[in-house]
Enzyme design. Structure first.
Site, PDB file in Angstrom:
ATOM      1  N   THR A   1      -3.943   4.717  -1.689  1.00 13.78           N
ATOM      2  CA  THR A   1      -5.257   5.521  -0.836  1.00 13.78           C
ATOM      3  C   THR A   1      -5.672   6.611  -1.687  1.00 13.78           C
ATOM      4  O   THR A   1      -5.255   7.239  -2.726  1.00 13.78           O
ATOM      5  CB  THR A   1      -4.292   5.893   0.410  1.00 13.78           C
ATOM      6  OG1 THR A   1      -3.414   6.924   0.399  1.00 13.78           O
ATOM      7  CG2 THR A   1      -3.866   4.784   1.008  1.00 13.78           C
TER       8      THR A   1
ATOM      9  N   GLU B   1       1.018  -1.266  -0.074  1.00 17.92           N
ATOM     10  CA  GLU B   1       0.122  -0.074  -0.167  1.00 17.92           C
ATOM     11  C   GLU B   1       0.976   1.333   0.076  1.00 17.92           C
ATOM     12  O   GLU B   1       2.181   1.441   0.675  1.00 17.92           O
ATOM     13  CB  GLU B   1      -0.823   0.080   1.255  1.00 17.92           C
ATOM     14  CG  GLU B   1      -1.702   1.125   1.419  1.00 17.92           C
ATOM     15  CD  GLU B   1      -2.898   1.169   2.208  1.00 17.92           C
ATOM     16  OE1 GLU B   1      -3.644  -0.082   2.157  1.00 17.92           O
ATOM     17  OE2 GLU B   1      -2.983   1.986   3.084  1.00 17.92           O
TER      18      GLU B   1
ATOM     19  N   HIS C   1     -14.332  -0.953  14.549  1.00 15.94           N
ATOM     20  CA  HIS C   1     -14.194   0.297  13.876  1.00 15.94           C
ATOM     21  C   HIS C   1     -14.326   1.428  15.351  1.00 15.94           C
ATOM     22  O   HIS C   1     -15.113   1.067  16.081  1.00 15.94           O
ATOM     23  CB  HIS C   1     -15.098   0.622  13.019  1.00 15.94           C
ATOM     24  CG  HIS C   1     -14.855   1.944  12.282  1.00 15.94           C
ATOM     25  ND1 HIS C   1     -15.125   2.845  12.591  1.00 15.94           N
ATOM     26  CD2 HIS C   1     -14.691   1.988  10.930  1.00 15.94           C
ATOM     27  CE1 HIS C   1     -14.679   3.944  11.776  1.00 15.94           C
ATOM     28  NE2 HIS C   1     -14.591   3.419  10.647  1.00 15.94           N
TER      29      HIS C   1
ATOM     30  N   PRO D   1       2.192  10.890  -3.188  1.00 13.36           N
ATOM     31  CA  PRO D   1       2.947  12.116  -2.593  1.00 13.36           C
ATOM     32  C   PRO D   1       2.299  13.413  -2.922  1.00 13.36           C
ATOM     33  O   PRO D   1       1.435  13.563  -3.629  1.00 13.36           O
ATOM     34  CB  PRO D   1       4.046  11.947  -3.448  1.00 13.36           C
ATOM     35  CG  PRO D   1       3.988  11.149  -4.599  1.00 13.36           C
ATOM     36  CD  PRO D   1       2.468  10.394  -4.443  1.00 13.36           C
ATOM     37  N   ARG D   2       2.930  14.632  -2.421  1.00 14.03           N
ATOM     38  CA  ARG D   2       2.312  15.869  -2.189  1.00 14.03           C
ATOM     39  C   ARG D   2       2.884  16.553  -3.497  1.00 14.03           C
ATOM     40  O   ARG D   2       2.186  17.584  -4.199  1.00 14.03           O
ATOM     41  CB  ARG D   2       2.676  16.710  -1.130  1.00 14.03           C
ATOM     42  CG  ARG D   2       1.907  16.160   0.180  1.00 14.03           C
ATOM     43  CD  ARG D   2       2.073  16.984   1.319  1.00 14.03           C
ATOM     44  NE  ARG D   2       1.575  16.355   2.458  1.00 14.03           N
ATOM     45  CZ  ARG D   2       1.479  16.920   3.471  1.00 14.03           C
ATOM     46  NH1 ARG D   2       2.213  18.024   4.011  1.00 14.03           N
ATOM     47  NH2 ARG D   2       0.917  16.355   4.612  1.00 14.03           N
TER      48      ARG D   2
END
Length: 650
Positions: free
Chosen positions: A67, A36, A179, A40-41
């Site tokens: 994600t 996973e 959860h 990135p920004r």
């Protein structure tokens, strides 16, 4: 779930879904792992991540997932968006890809748009999630509850099944500790079963810290009728900061025994990483030995060292993944099932080839048709993050010359790349504009011979030696099923100056028909070939039991015309652009691009020793008959004659 049927140009083909692949591995007790990553920004971060995907592909993950970050415009075409990254991983890195998708506060129109884009990119796997809500949410109204809308993960699962049937494999999230927003652990298990009953086909869990937590969770799921595969989410502790952040986001408490170990070393990242590797290895080994676990889902945090080491410790990291074809295949179902042939010219730039052909409906013979067609797209596409070099400009200049004084400096770069020797800047030349990933194993076989020609200005960018019926499991030449045999013709592609080109023209007719050739300059005004311009020449093929002969790599005059534009363009776009406008260095590179020729040679007599070196030797000898006292594109005077004589002695 039945295999998914797709159609291209009216022809249906069947693709095994990810859900079926997982089920098959579980039933055969064949362990697997998945990875996973998060988007990135920055663009540079995206380019670096693509390099990481390429490296981690070597270990043989069953799939990777990306994600969904609502704050990063995840459904957009931005380089850093979740959808863009996932599409790149699938199509350009050849990894089966799953995309996370959240639904809370989304309209049906937005969800449908995101799913359509995902499907059009070839992605067929979705991890359906509710998504985060405000930490201060109080009752339904706080998170924007929509009557009949998307409020929980099960709503997204139902919508995907309703709108797309079996087009997507659907994964859902499970929580070994319940959860955090659920009223109870038992209540959360019932909600999980609801998601499976609605169409979820396998489960990936949130992180946990002990094997017992997960095994208890699996037992409880089975008792209420959840029979699908359940894959544990494994979080390797790598830094104290990442541990604190992730447990805060997941609303989990760090066990006291782990806190006691980490507290004294919390500022020592290396010590924490070693502890995290050992802890995760032991936990995963317990899970795999339980007989209840057949796959691991690794939360990488976009890092590779710890994850790879854990998988190696467990014997799951497989460096010798069999190649189905001699080139890196795409994981896009349409391409994987229909693309069986590629021109050899792009073998060191597979991402560029995929980009140029991404709009094709079929891949009949690796053919391109009219090279002027707008379907080929703009040639100046090297800025795209999955095509451009991931190496910084300063580093590239240290590889290719901080300043250039003559063409001979350029020749040295090619020689250093071939030999792996350290250059005058004290660094190894690990890439060229035509090859981002280092010297290929096949070219390395020829390195000692190639280095001598490159030193004299025969600038090679692609090559393969001839082989005759080597086993398909051969570590360098092998591909395809076991028990087969691989053959290939000697191939050589290179740039040469005008002086050499004129000499080569006088030599080549002697070798017809054994040697096929194509020689062309940048603008295409000089275009010489003795090949059939309408038919490709197979240069790699495999023979396997019970199958027709497979010919996956060809030399094709039509696609060579398209490739030459890219090959010459790389001089300008990737090399000359490193230097200031008007500089001597830029002038030298531009002059080479404008005046050199691109040549390919194929030796059709593959059982015999390659004759291509003899062709080059005769070219060099013929060039000496020209007045060597006159400069002609870098070969001049006694120095040029001396180097040629040295080569012939070898």
């Amino acid at each position: 779930m039945s295999p998914v049927t797709n159609g291209i140009n009216g022809h249906d083909f069947t693709v095994e879904s990810l859900a079926d692949k997982i089920l098959s591995r579980v039933e055969s007790n064949d362990p697997f792992f998945s990875l996973e990553f998060f988007p990135p920004r920055t663009e540079q971060g995206a380019a670096n991540l693509i390099g990481r995907f390429d490296r981690m592909r070597a270990g043989g993950p069953l799939f990777v997932d990306i994600t969904w970050h609502p704050a990063g415009d995840p459904g957009s075409d931005k380089i850093t968006s979740s959808t863009k990254i996932a599409g790149t991983v699938l199509n350009y890195c050849g990894l089966d890809t799953m995309l996370h998708m959240t639904c809370v506060k989304q309209t049906k129109e937005t969800i449908k748009k995101n799913l359509e884009k995902t499907k059009n990119l070839g992605i067929r796997n979705i991890l359906a999630l509710r998504g985060g809500i405000s930490p201060n949410a109080d009752a339904d109204e706080s998170w924007g509850y929509q009557e009949g809308g998307f409020n929980y993960g099960v709503d997204l699962v139902r919508f995907i099944k309703q709108e797309y049937g079996d087009a997507f494999s659907i994964c859902v999230a499970g929580y070994p500790n319940g959860h955090p927003d659920s009223t109870s652990y038992q209540d959360d298990l019932l909600h999980l079963k609801e998601k499976i009953d609605a169409g979820g086909q396998f489960i990936i869990t949130q992180l946990f810290f002990t094997a017992e937590e997960f095994l208890t969770f699996v037992k409880d799921c089975r008792e209420i009728g959840i029979d699908c595969p359940i894959i544990p989410g494994i979080f390797p502790i790598q830094t104290n900061r990442s541990l604190v952040q992730l447990t805060k986001l997941s609303k989990l408490s760090i066990p006291e025994e782990i806190q006691k170990v980490i507290e004294p070393i919390k500022d020592n990242d290396a010590a924490i990483r070693k502890y995290g590797i050992d802890l995760a290895t032991d936990m995963c080994r317990t899970l795999l030995n339980s007989g209840k676990v057949h796959g691991l889902h690794m939360y990488t945090l976009n890092l590779e060292t710890a994850t790879i080491q854990i998988l190696k410790n467990l014997g799951l990291w497989c460096q010798d993944v069999a190649k189905p074809l001699p080139w890196k295949t795409s994981a896009n179902p349409e391409r994987r099932e229909n693309e069986t042939v590629r021109p050899i010219f792009w073998c060191d730039r597979p991402k560029s080839y995929i980009h140029r052909t991404q709009g094709w409906d079929e891949f009949p013979n690796g053919r391109w048709g009219d090279s002027a067609s707008p379907a080929f797209g703009e040639l100046k596409d090297y800025h795209l993050f999955f095509l451009r070099s991931r190496t910084a400009k300063d580093k590239l200049r240290s590889l290719w010359g901080k300043e250039l004084t003559s063409e001979a400096d350029v020749w040295k770069v090619f020689k250093h790349f071939i030999t792996g020797a350290v250059n005058e800047n004290g660094v190894k030349v690990t890439e060229t504009p035509w090859n981002d990933d280092g010297l290929s194993p096949e070219t390395n076989v020829l390195s000692s011979t190639l280095s001598r020609y490159n030193e004299l200005g025969v600038l090679t960018i692609n090559s393969q030696p001839n082989v005759n019926a080597v086993p398909s499991t051969h570590p360098i030449y092998g591909w395809g099923d076991k028990g087969g045999y691989i053959s290939q013709k000697a191939y050589l592609e290179f740039f040469i100056n005008k002086h050499y080109a004129e000499a080569l023209k006088t030599v080549l007719p002697k070798y017809h028909p054994r040697v096929n050739y194509h020689m062309i300059n940048k603008c295409g005004t000089t275009d010489h070939t003795n090949a059939d311009r309408s038919n490709p020449n197979a240069v790699t093929w495999g023979i396997f039991a019970g199958k027709e002969i497979i010919q996956p790599t060809v030399v094709d005059p039509v696609s060579f015309i398209v490739w030459k534009d890219e090959a010459f363009g790389l001089w300008h776009e990737r090399w000359a652009s490193l230097y200031e406008k008007g500089s001597k260095s830029r002038e030298i590179i531009n002059d080479i691009a404008d005046n050199y020729y691109l040549v390919n040679l194929v030796d059709n007599d593959y059982p015999a020793d390659s004759i291509l070196w003899e062709v080059l030797d005769e070219m060099l000898a013929a060039s000496q008959k020209v007045d060597m006292g006159k400069k002609s594109n870098g070969v001049c005077g006694e120095n040029g004659t001396q180097k040629i004589e040295e080569l012939q002695i070898h």
